[in-house]
Design an enzyme around this catalytic site. Structure first.
Site, PDB file in Angstrom:
ATOM      1  N   LYS A   1     -17.717   8.366 -41.877  1.00  0.00           N
ATOM      2  CA  LYS A   1     -18.380   7.958 -40.619  1.00  0.00           C
ATOM      3  C   LYS A   1     -19.860   8.279 -40.738  1.00  0.00           C
ATOM      4  CE  LYS A   1     -14.432   8.202 -37.589  1.00  0.00           C
ATOM      5  NZ  LYS A   1     -13.844   8.727 -36.358  1.00  0.00           N
TER       6      LYS A   1
ATOM      7  N   THR B   1     -12.644  19.535 -42.256  1.00  0.00           N
ATOM      8  CA  THR B   1     -11.483  19.559 -43.158  1.00  0.00           C
ATOM      9  C   THR B   1     -11.930  19.756 -44.609  1.00  0.00           C
ATOM     10  OG1 THR B   1     -10.319  18.026 -41.686  1.00  0.00           O
ATOM     11  CG2 THR B   1      -9.487  18.227 -43.939  1.00  0.00           C
ATOM     12  N   LEU B   2     -12.843  18.911 -45.054  1.00  0.00           N
ATOM     13  CA  LEU B   2     -13.252  18.986 -46.461  1.00  0.00           C
ATOM     14  C   LEU B   2     -14.091  20.228 -46.719  1.00  0.00           C
ATOM     15  CD1 LEU B   2     -13.769  15.199 -47.071  1.00  0.00           C
ATOM     16  CD2 LEU B   2     -12.186  16.701 -48.296  1.00  0.00           C
TER      17      LEU B   2
ATOM     18  N   ASP C   1     -15.313  12.896 -41.379  1.00  0.00           N
ATOM     19  CA  ASP C   1     -15.806  12.756 -39.999  1.00  0.00           C
ATOM     20  C   ASP C   1     -16.680  13.954 -39.666  1.00  0.00           C
ATOM     21  OD1 ASP C   1     -16.169  12.013 -37.372  1.00  0.00           O
ATOM     22  OD2 ASP C   1     -14.146  12.520 -36.721  1.00  0.00           O
ATOM     23  N   SER C   2     -16.109  14.998 -39.061  1.00  0.00           N
ATOM     24  CA  SER C   2     -16.941  16.166 -38.717  1.00  0.00           C
ATOM     25  C   SER C   2     -17.286  17.001 -39.947  1.00  0.00           C
ATOM     26  CB  SER C   2     -16.202  17.057 -37.709  1.00  0.00           C
ATOM     27  OG  SER C   2     -15.155  17.761 -38.345  1.00  0.00           O
ATOM     28  N   GLY C   3     -16.511  16.836 -41.005  1.00  0.00           N
ATOM     29  CA  GLY C   3     -16.733  17.607 -42.229  1.00  0.00           C
ATOM     30  C   GLY C   3     -15.960  18.910 -42.271  1.00  0.00           C
TER      31      GLY C   3
ATOM     32  N   ASP D   1      -8.719  10.650 -46.513  1.00  0.00           N
ATOM     33  CA  ASP D   1      -8.887   9.307 -45.970  1.00  0.00           C
ATOM     34  C   ASP D   1     -10.296   9.090 -45.436  1.00  0.00           C
ATOM     35  OD1 ASP D   1      -8.455  11.140 -43.897  1.00  0.00           O
ATOM     36  OD2 ASP D   1      -6.869   9.987 -42.924  1.00  0.00           O
TER      37      ASP D   1
ATOM     38  N   ARG E   1      -0.156   4.079 -39.351  1.00  0.00           N
ATOM     39  CA  ARG E   1      -0.499   4.382 -40.752  1.00  0.00           C
ATOM     40  C   ARG E   1      -0.105   3.242 -41.682  1.00  0.00           C
ATOM     41  NH1 ARG E   1      -1.892   9.857 -40.875  1.00  0.00           N
ATOM     42  NH2 ARG E   1      -0.654  11.226 -39.569  1.00  0.00           N
TER      43      ARG E   1
ATOM     44  N   GLY F   1      -3.008  11.723 -43.867  1.00  0.00           N
ATOM     45  CA  GLY F   1      -3.898  10.556 -43.854  1.00  0.00           C
ATOM     46  C   GLY F   1      -4.183   9.942 -45.211  1.00  0.00           C
TER      47      GLY F   1
END
Ligand code: IMP
Ligand code: MG
Length: 188
Positions: free
Chosen positions: A140, A116-117, A112-114, A109, A176, A53
């Site tokens: 978001k 991944t990071l 969102d839910s957090g 990118d 993409r 992404g």
């Protein structure tokens, strides 16, 4: 939702801000005599884009950061196939393993839910980098809260809780290449 002109202007602004902050960290590290074992300043800024992404965003962003750096992408998958809600972050392939003493910038990118990071922050912090910052193009708003609260240092735009594509973001691997960010809606 966001035109290419607005994206370009904001990415340029983020790049300048990030470059300034990285310079400050590099100088502070030098004053304290800390840093990478090799002592080579050129090797010490490491951009870690989260693929796939972040590929378009990072490509534009790094051209506004006037510092020597290396780019060490990692691949994370959380939306298998046509899913539009996260199925949990999975690291695919190898992680950079030599980030000790480096100034690391994680680039994604969208927050969102957090998950991944959150996962990547833990994994990278365990390597004792000299600094770790996070840059995302989109956040978001998530009125109901995130699965994992992640503090990002740089965020391009805050958007509503809608599924968006373009500028690197996909739906089932597609879209993409759109130069704008657009909302994906089901045609009934
Ligand atoms: P998180 O782990 O839920 O914060 O999700 C982050 C990842 O999910 C991002 O790196 C994106 O690849 C993907 N993602 C989240 N929201 C969207 C969206 O609206 N469109 C496309 N991809 C998204
Ligand atoms: Mg992603």
């Amino acid at each position: 939702m966001i035109t290419r002109e607005r994206i370009a202007a904001r990415v340029a602004e983020m790049g300048r801000q990030i470059a300034g902050d990285l310079r400050t960290s590099i100088h502070a590290g030098r004053a304290q005599g800390s840093g990478a074992a090799a002592g080579d300043d050129a090797a010490r800024v490491v951009m870690v884009p989260i693929l796939t992404g972040a590929m378009v965003f990072v490509a534009d962003l790094i051209r506004h950061i006037d510092l020597q750096m290396s780019v060490r992408p990692i691949t994370v998958s959380s939306y298998p196939g046509a899913a539009t809600t996260t199925q949990g972050a999975n690291i695919r392939g190898e992680l950079p393993t030599d980030l000790r003493g480096c100034h690391v910038m994680l680039v994604d990118d969208i927050l969102d839910s957090g998950r991944t990071l959150g996962l990547l922050r833990r994994v990278i912090e365990a390597q004792a980098p000299a600094s770790l910052r996070i840059a995302v193009l989109l956040s978001k708003s998530k009125a109901a809260g995130r699965d994992e609260e992640v503090t990002v240092d740089y965020s391009g735009f805050t958007i509503e809780d809608e599924f968006v594509v373009g500028y690197g973001l996909d739906y089932d691997g597609y879209f993409r290449n759109l130069p704008e960010i657009v909302t994906l809606r089901e045609v009934k």
